[in-house]
Design an enzyme around this catalytic site. Structure first.
Site, PDB file in Angstrom:
ATOM      1  N   GLY A 166      40.680 -13.438 -25.299  1.00 24.06           N
ATOM      2  CA  GLY A 166      39.731 -12.359 -25.125  1.00 24.06           C
ATOM      3  C   GLY A 166      40.276 -11.027 -25.586  1.00 24.06           C
ATOM      4  O   GLY A 166      39.519 -10.089 -25.785  1.00 24.06           O
ATOM      5  N   MET A 167      41.592 -10.917 -25.746  1.00 18.53           N
ATOM      6  CA  MET A 167      42.171  -9.627 -26.115  1.00 18.53           C
ATOM      7  C   MET A 167      42.920  -9.684 -27.437  1.00 18.53           C
ATOM      8  O   MET A 167      43.661  -8.770 -27.766  1.00 18.53           O
ATOM      9  CB  MET A 167      43.098  -9.140 -25.004  1.00 18.53           C
ATOM     10  CG  MET A 167      42.366  -8.716 -23.757  1.00 18.53           C
ATOM     11  SD  MET A 167      43.460  -8.323 -22.385  1.00 18.53           S
ATOM     12  CE  MET A 167      43.982  -9.950 -21.864  1.00 18.53           C
ATOM     13  N   ASP A 224      43.269  -9.199 -13.621  1.00 14.70           N
ATOM     14  CA  ASP A 224      42.432 -10.177 -14.339  1.00 14.70           C
ATOM     15  C   ASP A 224      42.970 -11.592 -14.127  1.00 14.70           C
ATOM     16  O   ASP A 224      43.109 -12.370 -15.075  1.00 14.70           O
ATOM     17  CB  ASP A 224      42.382  -9.836 -15.831  1.00 14.70           C
ATOM     18  CG  ASP A 224      41.233 -10.560 -16.543  1.00 14.70           C
ATOM     19  OD1 ASP A 224      40.215 -10.858 -15.873  1.00 14.70           O
ATOM     20  OD2 ASP A 224      41.346 -10.818 -17.754  1.00 14.70           O
TER      21      ASP A 224
END
Length: 846
Positions: free
Chosen positions: A18-19, A130
């Site tokens: 996701g990053m 997270d």
């Protein structure tokens, strides 16, 4: 993607997250494989965003725990952030859960490791933000590794799946929908309990294969988590143990206050659920009661996780920070303090290693936020910090060696029974010495591995005293520390470290109260320590430091020279030796010692502070100004440097510049001495009411500073309030005599008392004191000047002029002398005018 990223050669892509992109790379310097994540997205694309991401990733790099994937490096490359992780083999928990839920025992095994890792991170002020199955790796052998610690603020790359992408709304929300706590949805500040909520979601999912809330759309999911209670695990899995069902429900509480308070508490509860009830163990914070002697434990069981790292550094400077208490029990703070203290003592025994004194570390830590800032403040090559953790009768100590940029240069863990805690820290000290390539003689190894006391209860009391002394700013802690050290010595009168610590506590008491008895007790406690350990350089240094504080400079020189002969790397002994030499007027020798100290630690601001003050007192103003300007460069938030520069300019008659620097100092930390000096400037300008007001403000802040009472008397006398002036002069004499009781051989202090006594009308006492002062230091500039003042006030004009001529020849400021009210009766004398002819205007100096 380029074939190389900094020193890392890219071997292939491991996946998309996701990053950003994760690649397999080889560290060409160390020849090891690593996982390298290129972080992309909006936040990584701005200079401010890159700086924030670097800070967070570096904070994560400082974490040490088997369940936290180690961050080896953080670099910038082509406008992107590259974070270098250890390469973890295995599969993500997310991939495992696609095959179905885990058996309860496996779920508990994973959750316990996550909770323990969170406990260590939280103890160092790092939140994950997270936590989710895709950030948890299941490595071979049942080992869990948490990924992406401290970088959850990073935004996702375009095209990331909505369900797995961290959200970052306008209100500053960070996290992944489905795992974030309700307070994060509401835009409130999240603390460590938000990570515990995420752990609850992960544990729920491991047990059931589903999440607590079935909603998938972020908007409806947010409302559900805020407005509804989460489902119970038992609603989907009827055979779940009731205690586990209750724990998950508490973790998923909407109100953070209803969740467990600490990750350590959660870890303990999970471990309790993993095994059948065991016999009740004694509380490990009272480990001393179960150990007959710690020496036995040194040879006993300790499980050491060894990382053979060798650091190529020359003459390193180490600062040991207080350790974190990761147990979840505030009552165990003393044990963390004790381990750090013992490690400091052990490292001080290592050759060619300079260990920053505890007091300097405490001062820097009070003013600096991060380990890197502390290192920079102290001029340290590395700082050491760590965590003491454990349950029942077992302990784990994790230690890190951090560079000034906050990255970890070396880490080590040791585990074992609580009764062997000293042995564990001794092993850590030995391992650190090996990592620094220090050759340890048999004597040094013996010293490191020998407990400071064979009485475990005495060591327990000593460590409690150390914890209290660390927090001496809290009301009542200093006297409690003195009592604790006294108890340690009652149990073991030959406990050298307890004698030294008691001396340190009494010296701290003297620093705040100026109680002469306190400094006498400090000196005696240090002498007791030297009697018991005459060959310990640290003990000699402690004695020398206390003797300097008490004004016994000749004795201090002997103690400090002995310490340096035994261990030349003691740079603080060099600093204090300089102070002792300066106290005897041997300024050139003092400067030589200070320069040697700076060779060892070039940014040691305390040396510049001491040097500037001594050169100022010796009227070597240009040299003093250079030292003090260097001090303000190194310490722009340190009021003392600006205050001393203000005083220097005031002495030179540069009142406007003096007021400028006093204003800078007052903006940082208002002090009695600043108000006193500002009052002196008002006095020279004829603003006597303003001067009196400033002096009274100074006295309100610090009533025992003798010269402020003298100055108040001078201003009141100029206003015609003679009776009030005489009362102020008598107050000055009383306070100066109290100082003289502590330092009876200080010639400047003797001369000061003489001035005050003459002003108070006690001419006989003044004559005796000034005669004693000039006999001790006939060439001291301040003594000569004060002799001139005493004789002028007494009406002895010829003697006053003789002593003034001598003071001016030694470098005293002509402008100050010209403006000094104390020469009022001889100011019109031609010989006086001739002496001060080059210095009109002037200022009123201390």
């Amino acid at each position: 993607m380029t074939a190389t990223i900094g020193p890392y050669r890219v071997l292939g892509e491991l996946g998309q997250g996701g990053m950003g992109t994760v690649v397999l790379a080889e560290d060409t310097r160390l020849g090891r494989h690593v996982a390298l994540k290129m972080v992309s997205g909006a936040q990584a694309g701005t200079s401010g965003g890159r700086a924030q991401l670097l800070d967070e990733a570096r904070a994560a790099a400082a974490l040490v725990h088997p369940a936290i994937a180690t961050v080896h490096d953080v670099i910038e490359h082509d406008g992107e952030i590259a974070i270098v992780f250890e390469l973890v083999e295995g599969e993500t928990l997310a991939a495992r859960l696609k095959k179905g839920p885990l058996p309860p025992d496996q779920a508990l095994h994973v959750a316990a490791q996550i909770a323990e890792a969170l406990s260590v991170a939280h103890a160092h002020g790092v939140l994950h933000r997270d936590l989710k199955p895709s950030n948890v790796m299941l490595a071979p052998g049942g080992v869990v590794k948490i990924l992406d610690f401290g970088i959850a603020r990073m935004r996702p790359a375009a095209g990331s799946p909505a369900d797995e992408a961290p959200a970052d709304g306008d209100g500053g929300f960070q996290g992944t929908p489905g795992y974030v706590a309700p307070e994060q949805w509401a835009g409130k500040t999240a603390d460590e309990r938000a990570d515990l909520y995420a752990l609850g979601v992960v544990l729920f999912e491991m047990l059931t294969g589903k999440r607590p809330f079935p909603e998938r759309d972020p908007f409806t999911l947010a409302h559900a988590s805020i407005d509804r209670m989460a489902r119970r695990v038992s609603s989907l899995k009827a055979d779940v143990p009731p205690a586990l069902d209750r724990l998950v429900s508490r973790l998923l509480a909407t109100d953070p206050g209803q969740r467990p308070p600490k990750a350590r508490v959660v870890a303990d509860e999970i471990r309790a659920l993993q095994a059948p009830p065991a016999p009740v163990a004694l509380p490990w914070r009272r480990w001393a009661a179960v150990a007959a002697a710690l020496v036995v434990a040194l040879a006993g069981a300790a499980w050491w996780v060894t990382r053979p790292v060798v650091l190529d550094v020359t003459d390193p400077v180490i600062a040991v920070l207080p350790f974190a208490n990761g147990t979840g029990d505030d009552g165990n703070d003393y044990l963390a303090a004790g381990v750090a203290d013992s490690l400091t003592t052990s490292l001080s025994s290592l050759p060619t290693l300079t260990v920053v004194p505890r007091a300097s570390v405490a001062d820097a830590r009070a003013r600096r936020r991060t380990p890197g800032q502390v290192a920079a403040d102290l001029g340290a090559t590395f700082v050491v910090d760590g965590t003491v953790d454990g349950t029942g009768d077992a302990l784990r100590i994790a230690v890190r060696l951090l560079r000034p940029d906050g990255t970890a240069a070396w880490t080590e863990d040791v585990e074992g029974p609580a009764a062997g805690v000293f042995g564990m820290q001794a092993r850590l000290a030995t391992a650190l010495g090996a990592a620094l390539r220090l050759q340890l003689s048999p004597d040094v190894r013996t010293r490191i591995s020998t407990p400071p006391s064979s009485n475990p209860d005495a060591l327990d009391a000593y460590w409690r005293g150390r914890a209290l002394l660390e927090r001496r700013d809290s009301p009542g802690n200093l006297p409690r520390a003195i009592l604790a050290f006294g108890e340690a010595l009652r149990l073991d009168p030959r406990f050298v470290d307890a004698h030294a610590a008691l001396a340190e506590a009494y010296a701290a008491d003297y620093g705040s109260t100026r109680d002469a008895q306190a400094i006498e007790r400090a000196v005696q406690a240090n002498r007791d320590a030297v009697t018991l350990a005459p060959d310990d350089p640290a003990v000699r240094l402690a004695l020398g430091t206390t003797l300097v504080a008490s004004g016994r400079h000749a004795e201090a020189i002997q103690a400090l020279q002995r310490a340096l002969a035994m261990q030349p790397s003691l740079d603080d002994a060099r600093r204090q030796l300089g102070n002792a030499l300066a106290g005897l007027g041997r300024i050139d020798e003092a400067v030589a010692e200070w320069k040697k100290a700076l060779e060892r630690r070039p940014t040691n601001w305390q040396v510049y502070s001491d040097m500037g003050r001594a050169l100022f007192r010796a009227a070597r103003y240009d040299e003093a100004e250079a030292a003090l300007q260097r001090l303000t460069t190194l310490q722009p938030d340190n009021a003392f440097g600006f205050q001393q520069l203000g005083t220097l300019y005031q002495i030179r008659g540069l009142n406007d510049k003096a007021l400028e620097y006093y204003a800078k100092a007052n903006a940082i930390s208002p002090s009695a001495r600043i108000f006193a000096n500002v009052g002196a400037i008002y006095h020279t300008e004829g603003r006597f009411e303003d001067a009196v007001a400033s002096y009274r403000r100074a006295i309100a802040l610090a009533p025992n500073i003798s010269y402020v009472h003298r100055n108040l008397g001078d201003a009141l006398l100029r206003m015609g309030r003679r009776n009030e002036a005489l009362a102020a002069y008598r107050d000055a004499v009383e306070r100066a005599e109290a100082e003289l009781a502590v330092s009876p051989s200080d010639p400047r202090l003797l001369a000061t008392v003489a001035v005050y006594a003459q002003k108070a009308g006690d001419g006989a006492s003044a004559a005796a004191r000034i005669a004693e002062a000039v006999a001790k230091a006939p060439d001291d500039v301040e003594v000569c000047y004060r002799a001139a003042v005493v004789h002028a006030l007494a009406g002895s004009e010829a003697q006053a002029l003789d002593w003034l001529r001598r003071a001016l020849a030694l470098g005293y400021s002509k402008s100050t002398a010209a403006a000094d009210d104390d020469f009022h009766d001889i100011r019109n004398e031609p010989r006086f005018a001739a002496l001060v002819a080059d210095g009109p205007g002037g200022g009123r100096g201390r």
